[in-house]
Design a protein around this motif. Sequence first.
Motif, PDB file in Angstrom:
ATOM      1  N   THR A  99      20.717   7.830   9.133  1.00 26.39           N
ATOM      2  CA  THR A  99      19.348   7.356   9.333  1.00 26.39           C
ATOM      3  C   THR A  99      19.307   6.041  10.110  1.00 26.39           C
ATOM      4  O   THR A  99      18.529   5.880  11.056  1.00 26.39           O
ATOM      5  N   LEU A 100      20.149   5.081   9.745  1.00 29.82           N
ATOM      6  CA  LEU A 100      20.148   3.780  10.409  1.00 29.82           C
ATOM      7  C   LEU A 100      20.515   3.917  11.883  1.00 29.82           C
ATOM      8  O   LEU A 100      19.902   3.272  12.753  1.00 29.82           O
ATOM      9  N   LEU A 101      21.505   4.736  12.184  1.00 32.79           N
ATOM     10  CA  LEU A 101      21.896   4.962  13.576  1.00 32.79           C
ATOM     11  C   LEU A 101      20.727   5.552  14.375  1.00 32.79           C
ATOM     12  O   LEU A 101      20.457   5.129  15.516  1.00 32.79           O
ATOM     13  N   GLU A 102      20.020   6.512  13.778  1.00 32.67           N
ATOM     14  CA  GLU A 102      18.867   7.109  14.443  1.00 32.67           C
ATOM     15  C   GLU A 102      17.767   6.070  14.671  1.00 32.67           C
ATOM     16  O   GLU A 102      17.097   6.066  15.717  1.00 32.67           O
ATOM     17  N   LEU A 103      17.584   5.187  13.709  1.00 30.08           N
ATOM     18  CA  LEU A 103      16.568   4.148  13.843  1.00 30.08           C
ATOM     19  C   LEU A 103      16.911   3.175  14.965  1.00 30.08           C
ATOM     20  O   LEU A 103      16.035   2.752  15.731  1.00 30.08           O
ATOM     21  N   LYS A 104      18.179   2.804  15.075  1.00 30.96           N
ATOM     22  CA  LYS A 104      18.591   1.887  16.141  1.00 30.96           C
ATOM     23  C   LYS A 104      18.371   2.514  17.515  1.00 30.96           C
ATOM     24  O   LYS A 104      17.899   1.841  18.443  1.00 30.96           O
ATOM     25  N   GLU A 105      18.708   3.781  17.634  1.00 30.55           N
ATOM     26  CA  GLU A 105      18.506   4.462  18.907  1.00 30.55           C
ATOM     27  C   GLU A 105      17.021   4.554  19.247  1.00 30.55           C
ATOM     28  O   GLU A 105      16.618   4.352  20.395  1.00 30.55           O
ATOM     29  N   LEU A 106      16.210   4.841  18.239  1.00 30.59           N
ATOM     30  CA  LEU A 106      14.767   4.946  18.454  1.00 30.59           C
ATOM     31  C   LEU A 106      14.179   3.587  18.835  1.00 30.59           C
ATOM     32  O   LEU A 106      13.321   3.502  19.725  1.00 30.59           O
ATOM     33  N   ALA A 107      14.639   2.522  18.171  1.00 33.18           N
ATOM     34  CA  ALA A 107      14.141   1.176  18.464  1.00 33.18           C
ATOM     35  C   ALA A 107      14.536   0.727  19.864  1.00 33.18           C
ATOM     36  O   ALA A 107      13.791  -0.021  20.523  1.00 33.18           O
ATOM     37  N   ASP A 108      15.696   1.167  20.359  1.00 34.26           N
ATOM     38  CA  ASP A 108      16.118   0.827  21.720  1.00 34.26           C
ATOM     39  C   ASP A 108      15.223   1.502  22.765  1.00 34.26           C
ATOM     40  O   ASP A 108      15.031   0.980  23.863  1.00 34.26           O
ATOM     41  N   MET A 109      14.652   2.646  22.399  1.00 36.90           N
ATOM     42  CA  MET A 109      13.820   3.397  23.343  1.00 36.90           C
ATOM     43  C   MET A 109      12.354   2.972  23.290  1.00 36.90           C
ATOM     44  O   MET A 109      11.634   3.109  24.287  1.00 36.90           O
TER      45      MET A 109
END
Length: 320
Positions: A50-60
């Motif tokens: 979940t955290l990895l997905e959140l970081k990727e989403l926040a970068d976009m």
Amino acid sequence: MAGKLLSVIVPSFNEAENVKLFYEELAKELQYSPYDYEVIYVDDGSSDTTLLELKELADMHYNVQYVSFTRNFGKEAAILAGFQHAKGDCAVVIDADLQHPVALLHELLAGFEEGYDQVIARRNRKGESLPRKVLSTMYYKIINRFIDVRIQNGVGDFRLLSRRAIDALLILSEGNRFSKGLFSWIGFEQKTVYYDNVSRQNGESKWSFSNLINYGIEGVVSFNTRPLRVCLYAGFIVLFLSLAYILYTFVEVLVRGVITPGYFTLITAILFLGGVQLVSLGVIGEYIGRIYNETKRRPHYLVKDTNIEARKSYEKNMEA
């Protein structure tokens, strides 16, 4: 209305499959909204990606913010963290699993524009099993007899709160938080909108039967001392019945002489009195345990990772 900011608070626990899907649905619904919006994901100590997905989403997407806990502190802590970091004129609490329909946001915002400080989403029980429907109905009838605030069947955390309602919630610093009760306790003008029960898109429910039982107990003891009063009444009733039985037995001895005591009577008395005592001690123990936890004054959660502070620093530099 232009320029108002909506904070969307999304508690997430092992929701790696739904994080991006939820944001896509949200962006699609709000693309023509006059509101600016920020999305605050609160990762409640997930053990998946979940955290990895959140970081990727926040970068976009710049409007995506996340707070990740060091471990699972529970949904109540996640909701609190969301409110503490929300900057909006209003905020919506909504689950990441899409069981809370994103399309309902327009009705919630419409209620906010009408002047309501709380716009509450209430679902029906469509699709639930009969035992769960019956148990839920019984629970709400029982809890509303005990607690000092009123909780509606089908009403959960999915709701919109105005800025002044959020500020009122943040004043309440208690450690043992029961959001349903707190939402009701702060009052303010409220409006209810209705929606059909929706199944999860991906993953499994995080609410086991034992979790639901514990949550129910939390609701009963968090907002009143009536269970303690019930213990007191039960004690008086048992004392009265015991004295009546002793008097009856004494009269029997005077009239008929000594009668050999029956095994059933003895065991029944012991078990009944023992049960009342254990239940009373259990209720008292629940309150003492909460007093113990409150006196420690531990924080509601600890943060492992977040991009919120970095965003604040960036915004200050841009303003300078």
